[in-house]
Structures are given as C-alpha cells and as structure tokens.
Design a protein around this motif. Structure first.
Motif, PDB file in Angstrom:
ATOM      1  N   SER A   1      -0.229  49.346   9.795  1.00 18.92           N
ATOM      2  CA  SER A   1      -0.584  48.415  10.537  1.00 18.92           C
ATOM      3  C   SER A   1       0.310  47.093   9.304  1.00 18.92           C
ATOM      4  O   SER A   1       0.016  47.636   8.413  1.00 18.92           O
ATOM      5  CB  SER A   1      -1.847  48.483   9.802  1.00 18.92           C
ATOM      6  N   ILE A   2      -0.559  46.342  10.283  1.00 20.97           N
ATOM      7  CA  ILE A   2       0.604  44.628   9.192  1.00 20.97           C
ATOM      8  C   ILE A   2      -1.059  43.708   9.186  1.00 20.97           C
ATOM      9  O   ILE A   2      -1.242  43.493  10.436  1.00 20.97           O
ATOM     10  CB  ILE A   2       1.645  43.745   9.771  1.00 20.97           C
ATOM     11  N   PHE A   3      -1.135  42.915   8.214  1.00 17.78           N
ATOM     12  CA  PHE A   3      -1.948  41.865   8.191  1.00 17.78           C
ATOM     13  C   PHE A   3      -2.209  41.088   8.048  1.00 17.78           C
ATOM     14  O   PHE A   3      -1.713  40.836   7.182  1.00 17.78           O
ATOM     15  CB  PHE A   3      -3.484  42.435   6.869  1.00 17.78           C
ATOM     16  N   PHE A   4      -2.546  39.728   8.332  1.00 16.06           N
ATOM     17  CA  PHE A   4      -1.811  38.034   8.318  1.00 16.06           C
ATOM     18  C   PHE A   4      -3.639  37.271   7.872  1.00 16.06           C
ATOM     19  O   PHE A   4      -4.986  37.985   8.541  1.00 16.06           O
ATOM     20  CB  PHE A   4      -1.606  37.706   9.748  1.00 16.06           C
ATOM     21  N   SER A   5      -3.541  37.000   6.981  1.00 13.93           N
ATOM     22  CA  SER A   5      -4.246  36.477   6.465  1.00 13.93           C
ATOM     23  C   SER A   5      -4.149  35.154   5.824  1.00 13.93           C
ATOM     24  O   SER A   5      -3.255  34.814   5.002  1.00 13.93           O
ATOM     25  CB  SER A   5      -5.626  36.721   5.235  1.00 13.93           C
ATOM     26  N   ARG A   6      -5.047  33.627   6.240  1.00 15.60           N
ATOM     27  CA  ARG A   6      -4.237  32.344   5.857  1.00 15.60           C
ATOM     28  C   ARG A   6      -4.637  32.538   4.267  1.00 15.60           C
ATOM     29  O   ARG A   6      -6.268  33.310   4.039  1.00 15.60           O
ATOM     30  CB  ARG A   6      -4.512  31.145   6.927  1.00 15.60           C
ATOM     31  N   HIS A   7      -4.976  31.687   3.378  1.00 14.65           N
ATOM     32  CA  HIS A   7      -5.343  31.256   2.270  1.00 14.65           C
ATOM     33  C   HIS A   7      -6.847  30.725   1.785  1.00 14.65           C
ATOM     34  O   HIS A   7      -7.170  30.882   3.342  1.00 14.65           O
ATOM     35  CB  HIS A   7      -4.819  30.542   1.344  1.00 14.65           C
ATOM     36  N   GLY A   8      -7.701  31.213   1.337  1.00 11.77           N
ATOM     37  CA  GLY A   8      -8.733  30.638   1.476  1.00 11.77           C
ATOM     38  C   GLY A   8      -8.659  29.023   1.763  1.00 11.77           C
ATOM     39  O   GLY A   8      -7.519  28.647   1.571  1.00 11.77           O
ATOM     40  N   GLU A   9     -10.055  28.638   2.654  1.00  8.01           N
ATOM     41  CA  GLU A   9     -10.369  27.224   2.268  1.00  8.01           C
ATOM     42  C   GLU A   9      -9.726  26.605   1.012  1.00  8.01           C
ATOM     43  O   GLU A   9     -10.618  26.806   0.290  1.00  8.01           O
ATOM     44  CB  GLU A   9     -11.141  27.140   2.785  1.00  8.01           C
ATOM     45  N   SER A  10      -8.597  25.498   0.744  1.00 11.69           N
ATOM     46  CA  SER A  10      -8.296  24.843  -0.213  1.00 11.69           C
ATOM     47  C   SER A  10      -8.835  23.343  -0.429  1.00 11.69           C
ATOM     48  O   SER A  10      -9.881  22.897   0.444  1.00 11.69           O
ATOM     49  CB  SER A  10      -6.889  25.287  -0.233  1.00 11.69           C
TER      50      SER A  10
ATOM     51  N   GLY B   1      -0.820  34.194   3.489  1.00  7.88           N
ATOM     52  CA  GLY B   1      -0.381  33.420   4.162  1.00  7.88           C
ATOM     53  C   GLY B   1      -0.556  31.997   4.050  1.00  7.88           C
ATOM     54  O   GLY B   1      -1.383  31.594   3.815  1.00  7.88           O
ATOM     55  N   HIS B   2       0.568  30.538   4.553  1.00  3.71           N
ATOM     56  CA  HIS B   2       0.243  30.022   5.073  1.00  3.71           C
ATOM     57  C   HIS B   2       0.164  29.724   6.931  1.00  3.71           C
ATOM     58  O   HIS B   2       1.093  30.672   7.750  1.00  3.71           O
ATOM     59  CB  HIS B   2       0.936  28.193   4.976  1.00  3.71           C
ATOM     60  N   GLN B   3      -0.749  28.565   7.148  1.00  2.00           N
ATOM     61  CA  GLN B   3      -0.922  28.424   8.379  1.00  2.00           C
ATOM     62  C   GLN B   3       0.979  28.120   9.460  1.00  2.00           C
ATOM     63  O   GLN B   3       1.542  29.361  10.291  1.00  2.00           O
ATOM     64  CB  GLN B   3      -1.532  27.282   9.250  1.00  2.00           C
ATOM     65  N   ALA B   4       1.997  27.229   8.235  1.00  5.05           N
ATOM     66  CA  ALA B   4       2.851  27.221   9.415  1.00  5.05           C
ATOM     67  C   ALA B   4       3.453  28.748   9.339  1.00  5.05           C
ATOM     68  O   ALA B   4       4.587  29.760  10.641  1.00  5.05           O
ATOM     69  CB  ALA B   4       3.763  26.588   9.223  1.00  5.05           C
ATOM     70  N   ILE B   5       3.350  30.128   8.515  1.00 10.15           N
ATOM     71  CA  ILE B   5       4.134  30.406   8.012  1.00 10.15           C
ATOM     72  C   ILE B   5       3.804  31.584   8.788  1.00 10.15           C
ATOM     73  O   ILE B   5       4.931  32.751   9.395  1.00 10.15           O
ATOM     74  CB  ILE B   5       3.818  30.801   6.575  1.00 10.15           C
ATOM     75  N   LEU B   6       2.463  31.959   8.892  1.00 13.89           N
ATOM     76  CA  LEU B   6       1.528  33.034   9.880  1.00 13.89           C
ATOM     77  C   LEU B   6       2.391  33.059  11.090  1.00 13.89           C
ATOM     78  O   LEU B   6       2.087  33.646  12.047  1.00 13.89           O
ATOM     79  CB  LEU B   6       0.321  33.180   9.820  1.00 13.89           C
TER      80      LEU B   6
ATOM     81  N   ILE C   1      -4.227  29.911  13.836  1.00 10.48           N
ATOM     82  CA  ILE C   1      -4.241  30.653  12.614  1.00 10.48           C
ATOM     83  C   ILE C   1      -5.664  30.094  12.256  1.00 10.48           C
ATOM     84  O   ILE C   1      -5.006  29.743  11.380  1.00 10.48           O
ATOM     85  CB  ILE C   1      -3.005  31.312  12.431  1.00 10.48           C
ATOM     86  N   PRO C   2      -7.027  30.403  12.420  1.00  7.97           N
ATOM     87  CA  PRO C   2      -7.452  30.013  11.573  1.00  7.97           C
ATOM     88  C   PRO C   2      -7.952  30.395  10.251  1.00  7.97           C
ATOM     89  O   PRO C   2      -7.472  31.465   9.655  1.00  7.97           O
ATOM     90  CB  PRO C   2      -9.335  30.435  12.560  1.00  7.97           C
TER      91      PRO C   2
END
Length: 485
Positions: free
Chosen positions: A264-273, A404-409, A429-430
C-alpha cells in the motif's frame, strides 16, 4: 524585465523567501511568469509489440507502461488484438446473426481457418497502430501473444517499411505458479466477453486449454536482429537486447523497477501550517497548533491500518513535513524532489496579494494552471518532471507513506489514477487526511481516512468549471473497441 529588477535592487540576486524571510516582493515587478510548452515528442515513434503466453502479465505491463508514459505527456495507446477480435465478432453477430465460437479450439494451431483469421486480426491491429503513430502518436502497444518467430517477423518487416518508426518486442515470462493461477483467476472473473455465458469452472477449464494450445507452438525470443526486452515474473529479471536511444532506455528502466508484491502507498499532506492559517503559499513555516495535534495522532492512524507491517516514511526537506513525521516509529527518508512547487517571487504571498500585485499573471495561471510557471519558480509540468525518480522508486518499494505537499501529492495521485493534466492541479487533497492506495492489476483501490482535527481548506476550485475533476476508482479490466479506447 529581469535586468530592470536587478538595476532597481543593485544587482542583488534574489534569494527564495524560504531562505530570506522576505514576504511580498517589490510590486515594481510586472509579469512574473509564463506558460511552459509541452515537450516536442513528435520524433518519438515506437511500436511496442508484446510477446507472451496468456496469463503471463502482458496486459498488466501494457497498462502500467501506458499510465507512466502518458503521465510524462507522451501519446500512448494500447491496440489489443483480442479486443479487436471480440469487437468484430459482435458486429458480425448483430449484422448476420452468426455467433463465432472463440473457445479454446479457436486458438489451436491445427485450426487452419482460425489461424488465418487470427493472423489477419494481428495485421489489421498493427495497421491501425501504425496509422495512429503517423497521426501524432508516440508509443503504440500491440497487445497480443505474438508467440512465434513468424508472427514477429511479420511485425518487424511491416514496421521496417515506415520511415522513423521502430519496433521493440516486450516478452513477459512467468514461471511462478501462484502468479499464473492468480492471473487465470483474474481473467475468468473480470467480465471477459469470451466467458460471458460460462460458469467460472467452465471458463477456467477453457482458458487453461487455450494456454496449452499456445504452449505447443510458443517460441521465446532468440532472434538476434530484434530489439527486445524480456521481463521475468514482472521485474525479478530483465534482459535487454539492442536497446538504443532515450525513450527506449526510459521504457526499459521503468520496466526494471516494477514488482507485483502486495503493498500500500499512503499519502498525507503535512499537518496544518502557520502559513496555511495565514493563507500564504510556499515558505518553510512550522506547524500550527492543530497541525501539531495531527502529527501526534498520525502514528495511531497508520498503525490501525497496517498493523505491524513494515513501512518507510518519505518527507520533503521542508520543516512542516518533517515535523508531521517526527512521531512515526519508522525509517524516514528526506527527498528534495518532494519539496512543494516553487512559487518563485510569489513565495510567501497570499493569493489576494498575488492578484493585486500581478493581476495579468494571476489570470494566466487560472486559465492554464498545469502549464503556468512562476517567475523564478515552477509549473506543475516542471514538478512532474522532477518527480519521475520518485515514481521509479515508488514502483520498486513496498509499503510507503509520503508526507508531502498539495501540488506534489496531486502529481503523484494523478499518476496512480491515470488522470489528465488539465485536471491534475485541481485534485482535492485535504489537510489532516490519509489517502491509502493499493495497486491492483488494472488500477488502484483507494481509501481515505480523515482525522477529526479541524484545518483550513486550501483547495481552490477550477475556475469557471461546472464541476471538479472526477476520480473514478476502478480496478476492473476494461474491454473496449481498440479503435476508440
């Protein structure tokens, strides 16, 4: 314009605001960016002819390779001889009422009439492919068994008559009984029209008999004059012969990195900055208090979904991703290639500030977001190019979590779901959500887990669009007319 900028500021070379801490750049700069043209691939013309027994992964490799090359903006199309056979049989049935028998006996070498029909189908499919290449295509995949030297000679000789078009043979070999059994099971349960009116047991018996018919006459590639690749067990061993040039090498390298192990491949944006809260783009901000809460909750969410399975965490070099990963008890790797899209002179600004300072360029970006490149920064197209090594490594690995980041993901997500470039910059990608992708033979299963931790919504909808990009998650094989697929 850049010269005037340098003169106004004493010839100082501008540092990224990520380093300098600068906020809004001087408003005297007008015209911050432009559109990036699609690379000229017009000279790239390849017939990729598949070779292999049924249930050896030919269509899987075709599908994977098509997705990869289309993500890189090559024009790629699969021409499946079996689908052409079914399409013509359906048309014949509708016009004359005659039902063709495509049971295992149809694929016997002793069936002379069927042999002639199958050779004609292969030739017609090749003609469609060549015509499509002449009309602007780059890589046409001839998806068939092409299991004899005679058939491969026909393909090679026909392509040799076309200036500027080359042929590569890709042989998929498999000696793993478990993989073959899984491929057979997928074939007879995937809605194949050949087995529409059969029970699963009848379909499996007939398909295994079809394989035996092919095995009697199958000839592995040994012809020294051919350009070919042999892939054993979907990537465990790869043999190359007479591979030349950039695109051929690119295809070969990609195929060398594939595997079919469950993962499995998991994507997550960083926490709110902090910048997310302030509505600013780019930068190298720390997490907000809510982002820190997400970082603390993330380990339990991951554990609940993979248990004690091994996992590697990838982050960018920016501190908001590193801070989000800090509590995860896994091996962590930092990739510069995963850094967020560089906004150039707009780094650290809000969209309102960008629109006020550079209204013309703001409008241009809304008009063509994939191709728009910030002055001193990047476009989405640039990001896709720099993410290619990440894709290669992802295909080699097992369980991976990318923080990662929104554009990257968005770019990575578009690769796995085969989404068009026009839609890519608008994929949702929320924040505070983990996306789990599980690769299958013909697509990816997807699950999303959103933690109940509030965060700002940084998604900007597609301007003037009636609806946002549709992501249709399907892992089923599509049986389509190859002339319109």
């Amino acid at each position: 314009m850049l010269k005037q900028f340098d003169e106004v500021h004493g010839g100082l070379t501008r540092k990224s605001s990520r380093e300098s801490g600068l906020a809004t750049p001087p408003r005297s700069v007008v015209g911050i960016g432009g559109k990036v043209a699609k690379p000229d691939y017009s000279e790239a013309k390849i017939v990729l002819a598949m070779v292999g027994l049924p249930a050896r992964g030919k269509s899987y490799l075709s599908n994977k390779l098509m997705r990869y090359l289309k993500w890189l903006e090559y024009e790629v199309k699969v021409f499946n001889v079996g689908q052409l056979r079914r399409t013509r049989a359906k048309a014949k049935r509708e016009q004359s009422g005659v039902q063709e028998n495509h049971s295992a006996e149809y694929f016997s070498h002793d069936n002379k009439e069927a042999n002639q029909l199958r050779d004609k189908l292969a030739e017609d499919c090749l003609e469609m492919l060549i015509q499509w290449l002449k009309e602007g295509g780059n890589v046409g995949i001839h998806d068939a068994t092409n299991s004899t030297k005679e058939r491969r000679a026909m393909i090679s000789n026909r392509v040799a008559r076309e200036k500027g078009i080359v042929v590569i043979f890709l042989e998929s070999l498999c000696d793993d009984p478990a993989v073959i059994a899984a491929n057979v099971a997928l074939k007879v349960s995937s809605g194949d029209p050949d087995y529409m009116n059969m029970s699963r047991e009848e379909a499996e018996r007939d398909f295994l008999e079809r394989i035996r018919k092919y095995e009697k006459i199958y000839e592995t590639i040994t012809e020294p004059n051919l350009t070919y690749m042999k892939v054993m067990n979907v990537g465990s061993q790869v043999t190359l012969c007479n591979i030349h040039g950039y695109l051929q090498s690119r295809i070969a390298f990609y195929l060398m990195n594939l595997h079919v192990k469950p993962r499995s491949i998991f994507f997550s944006r960083h926490g709110e900055s902090v910048y997310n809260v302030e509505g600013k783009i780019g930068g190298d901000a720390h997490l907000s208090p809510r982002g820190q809460t997400y970082a603390k909750a993330l380990p339990q969410l991951i554990h609940d979904n993979i248990g004690d399975a091994n996992l590697t965490v990838w982050t960018s070099t920016l501190q908001r991703t590193i801070e989000t990963a800090q509590n995860l008890p896994f091996t962590k790797l930092t990739w510069k290639a995963l850094d967020e899209l560089d906004a150039g002179v707009c780094d650290g600004m809000t969209y309102e500030e960008i629109e006020a300072a550079y209204p013309e360029d703001f409008a241009n970006r809304d008009e063509d977001k994939f191709n728009y490149r910030y002055r001193g920064g990047e476009s989405y197209r640039d990001v896709v190019v720099r993410l290619e090594p990440i894709i290669m490594e992802l295909e080699r690995q097992e369980n991976i979590l990318i923080i990662g980041h929104q554009a990257i993901l968005r770019c990575l997500y578009a690769y796995f779901h085969n989404l068009p470039q026009d839609d890519l910059p608008y994929i949702k990608i929320p924040l505070h959500t983990v996306i789990k992708l599980t690769p299958k033979a013909y697509g990816c299963d997807e699950e999303r887990y959103t933690l109940p931790i509030a965060a700002v919504d940084t998604h900007r909808p597609k301007p003037k669009a009636a609806k946002q990009p549709d992501v249709v998650v399907s892992t089923a094989r599509q049986y389509l007319d190859p002339t319109i697929a």
